[in-house]
Design a protein around this motif. Structure first.
Motif, PDB file in Angstrom:
ATOM      1  N   ILE A 155       0.699   7.104   5.555  1.00 37.98           N
ATOM      2  CA  ILE A 155       0.798   5.666   5.269  1.00 37.98           C
ATOM      3  C   ILE A 155       2.229   5.188   5.538  1.00 37.98           C
ATOM      4  O   ILE A 155       2.433   4.115   6.105  1.00 37.98           O
ATOM      5  N   CYS A 156       3.210   6.008   5.173  1.00 33.21           N
ATOM      6  CA  CYS A 156       4.613   5.649   5.429  1.00 33.21           C
ATOM      7  C   CYS A 156       4.892   5.575   6.931  1.00 33.21           C
ATOM      8  O   CYS A 156       5.658   4.725   7.379  1.00 33.21           O
ATOM      9  N   CYS A 202      11.080   4.646   5.754  1.00 30.65           N
ATOM     10  CA  CYS A 202       9.701   5.158   5.810  1.00 30.65           C
ATOM     11  C   CYS A 202       9.573   6.277   6.844  1.00 30.65           C
ATOM     12  O   CYS A 202       8.845   7.236   6.619  1.00 30.65           O
ATOM     13  N   ARG A 203      10.252   6.134   7.966  1.00 28.50           N
ATOM     14  CA  ARG A 203      10.209   7.188   9.005  1.00 28.50           C
ATOM     15  C   ARG A 203      10.754   8.495   8.450  1.00 28.50           C
ATOM     16  O   ARG A 203      10.204   9.560   8.719  1.00 28.50           O
ATOM     17  N   ASN A 204      11.838   8.395   7.684  1.00 27.21           N
ATOM     18  CA  ASN A 204      12.424   9.597   7.080  1.00 27.21           C
ATOM     19  C   ASN A 204      11.466  10.236   6.064  1.00 27.21           C
ATOM     20  O   ASN A 204      11.421  11.454   5.922  1.00 27.21           O
ATOM     21  N   MET A 205      10.707   9.396   5.390  1.00 26.81           N
ATOM     22  CA  MET A 205       9.735   9.875   4.407  1.00 26.81           C
ATOM     23  C   MET A 205       8.580  10.581   5.105  1.00 26.81           C
ATOM     24  O   MET A 205       8.020  11.551   4.611  1.00 26.81           O
ATOM     25  N   ALA A 206       8.191  10.067   6.250  1.00 29.53           N
ATOM     26  CA  ALA A 206       7.002  10.548   6.953  1.00 29.53           C
ATOM     27  C   ALA A 206       7.191  11.915   7.623  1.00 29.53           C
ATOM     28  O   ALA A 206       6.230  12.544   8.014  1.00 29.53           O
ATOM     29  N   LEU A 255       0.828  -1.208   0.000  1.00 33.50           N
ATOM     30  CA  LEU A 255       0.000   0.000   0.000  1.00 33.50           C
ATOM     31  C   LEU A 255       0.865   1.261   0.000  1.00 33.50           C
ATOM     32  O   LEU A 255       0.582   2.211  -0.735  1.00 33.50           O
ATOM     33  N   ALA A 256       1.915   1.256   0.813  1.00 30.86           N
ATOM     34  CA  ALA A 256       2.807   2.426   0.884  1.00 30.86           C
ATOM     35  C   ALA A 256       3.474   2.679  -0.461  1.00 30.86           C
ATOM     36  O   ALA A 256       3.539   3.822  -0.929  1.00 30.86           O
TER      37      ALA A 256
END
Length: 108
Positions: free
Chosen positions: A66-67, A103-107, A51-52
């Motif tokens: 979502i991330c 993903c944390r960095n993206m969020a 999904l991400a």
């Protein structure tokens, strides 16, 4: 699509693949009951990673949220997988932790 998206999509797809491989391998283990939490989290994690990746590819306005959720689920899956000595679990944990970090960095 910027580079961070591309890097994150790649990490999500690799993690999804690792989780699907781990899930399948866990089902073949002698003591499947012992692997129940691992199997459940592998499924959850593979689904949220897919999904991400899709959210980022389609430039969803919810991609960052979502991330963030993906990072949380990846971390939970990684923590469960690392409890097991099986090679597929260890490889999956590594992939989950890497994906969680990206993903944390993206969020942010």
């Amino acid at each position: 699509m910027n580079t961070t998206y591309e890097e994150c999509i790649k990490a999500c797809l690799e993690c999804m693949e690792a989780c699907n491989t781990c899930y399948d391998a866990c089902l073949k283990e002698e003591d499947v009951k012992m692997m129940v939490s691992c199997i459940r989290l592998d499924r959850e994690c593979a689904d949220i990673c897919a999904l991400a990746a899709k959210a980022m590819q389609s430039n969803s306005p919810f991609a960052h949220q979502i991330c963030q959720l993906c990072a949380d689920i990846c971390e939970a899956c990684g923590n469960e997988c690392k409890k097991h000595d099986h090679d597929h679990c260890q490889k999956c944990a590594e992939s989950c932790f890497r994906c969680a970090e990206i993903c944390r960095n993206m969020a942010v």
